[in-house]
Design an enzyme around this catalytic site. Structure first.
Site, short mmCIF file in Angstrom:
data_model
loop_
_atom_site.label_atom_id
_atom_site.label_comp_id
_atom_site.label_asym_id
_atom_site.label_seq_id
_atom_site.Cartn_x
_atom_site.Cartn_y
_atom_site.Cartn_z
N PRO A 187 -3.67 -6.14 -9.59
CA PRO A 187 -4.61 -7.26 -9.43
C PRO A 187 -5.68 -7.22 -10.53
CG PRO A 187 -4.45 -5.96 -7.41
CD PRO A 187 -3.71 -5.21 -8.47
N GLU A 188 -5.99 -8.36 -11.08
CA GLU A 188 -7.07 -8.44 -12.06
C GLU A 188 -8.35 -8.93 -11.38
OE1 GLU A 188 -6.63 -9.37 -16.00
OE2 GLU A 188 -4.50 -8.92 -16.15
N HIS A 231 3.01 -0.22 5.95
CA HIS A 231 2.07 0.10 4.86
C HIS A 231 0.63 -0.28 5.20
CE1 HIS A 231 5.61 1.05 2.62
NE2 HIS A 231 6.05 -0.18 2.64
N ARG A 253 2.35 1.04 -2.44
CA ARG A 253 2.48 2.09 -3.47
C ARG A 253 1.35 3.11 -3.42
NH1 ARG A 253 4.22 -0.75 -8.98
NH2 ARG A 253 4.48 1.44 -9.54
#
Ligand SMILES: [Zn+2]
Length: 296
Positions: A2-3, A104, A127
């Protein structure tokens, strides 16, 4: 990854639910993400009221009365999901689709507003490159945040400041713009976009736009404006994706942000009258997309 615009979209999506609400229950479902959770993680947050939800670069900061400040990074794949009485939403999904697989779901915040409305905010991260840490006192002094450069949002970043940051730098312009000590939170995608908007080559030496003189001053001003506008436009697009999402029938509010050059290798340059094509090159191991015809 993500930016900054996505992180800001996440912040804006969470803000109405979290700010002013009390943390009724906080659950970390594993001992660690990228780093171990802080000692007494749940205990130190439970019962506290959230006074502000902030952002510095790509870090979210959750301030609670009496401290600590929770610093949260989304890593590669982290997302927040809001489960409320009036529906669910996943803010910040407008470029990278986010996991909804509940195996998750690593952190769960149950919150209650002063009026008694309850919501659940869930951090999901397949992740596990995301993390949550505590800062005591001012978050800017935390090792993760100290040394970060100027924000590319707002009006602080103008041509004069940008020129002073790049003065004397021999590295390629793109590499300098990715240096988080100079500008914090500007990532690979938006650097390509900003350089295209400014008509500047990612390959030129960074210091060339800080040489003084009218031409360099104009280039620095144009680049500063391009950086601010590309980020502002992306945040605005994230905001519209949130609104769109509310109108859909429960399907994920996935918004493909439209980029001018990023991931558009071989396509015609969208600048009117240019006639060039977008090329992909690799700089410092990362893809750069640019038009050699109009970016000099
Ligand atoms: Zn072009």
């Amino acid at each position: 990854m993500p930016e900054l615009p996505e992180v800001e979209t996440v912040r804006r999506g969470l803000q109405p639910v979290l700010e002013g609400a009390r943390l009724v229950r906080v659950e970390a479902r594993r001992p660690d993400l990228r780093f171990p959770f802080p000692a007494r993680f749940s205990e130190r947050l439970t019962g506290k009221t959230i006074t502000a939800l902030g952002r510095r670069a790509k870090y979210l900061t959750m301030h609670v009365d009496g401290g600590p400040v929770l610093i949260c990074h989304l890593g590669m794949s982290g997302s927040f999901r809001i489960e409320a009485a009036d529906g669910n939403e996943t803010p910040g999904t407008f470029h990278h689709e986010r996991s909804k697989n509940s195996t998750h779901d690593h952190v769960v915040f149950d919150v209650e507003t002063a009026a008694g409305a309850r919501s659940r905010v869930i951090f999901n991260d397949p992740r596990r490159f995301g993390f949550m840490l505590f800062a005591e006192g001012v978050p800017d002094t935390h090792p993760m945040l100290t040394g970060l450069g100027v924000e590319p949002t707002g009006n602080a970043l103008d041509g004069a400041l940008l020129a002073s940051l790049l003065k004397g730098r021999r590295s390629p312009l793109k590499a300098a713009l990715l240096d988080q000590r100079l500008i914090a939170g500007l990532g690979n995608i938006y650097v390509s976009e900003a350089l295209w908007r400014a008509g500047l080559s990612p390959l030129r030496e960074a210091g060339t736009i800080a040489k003084g003189g009218k031409k360099a001053r104009e280039q620095a001003e144009r680049l500063a404006e391009a950086i601010r506008s590309v980020i502002a436009d992306a945040i605005a697009a994230g905001g519209s994706s949130l609104r769109d999402y509310v109108q859909t029938d429960g399907s994920l509010g996935y918004f493909q942000h439209s980029f001018a050059v990023y991931d558009r290798e071989g396509e015609p340059c969208p600048k009117p009258g240019c006639g060039g094509h977008i090329e992909r090159i690799v700089q410092s191991g990362r893809s750069t997309f640019y038009c050699r015809t109009c970016q000099r």
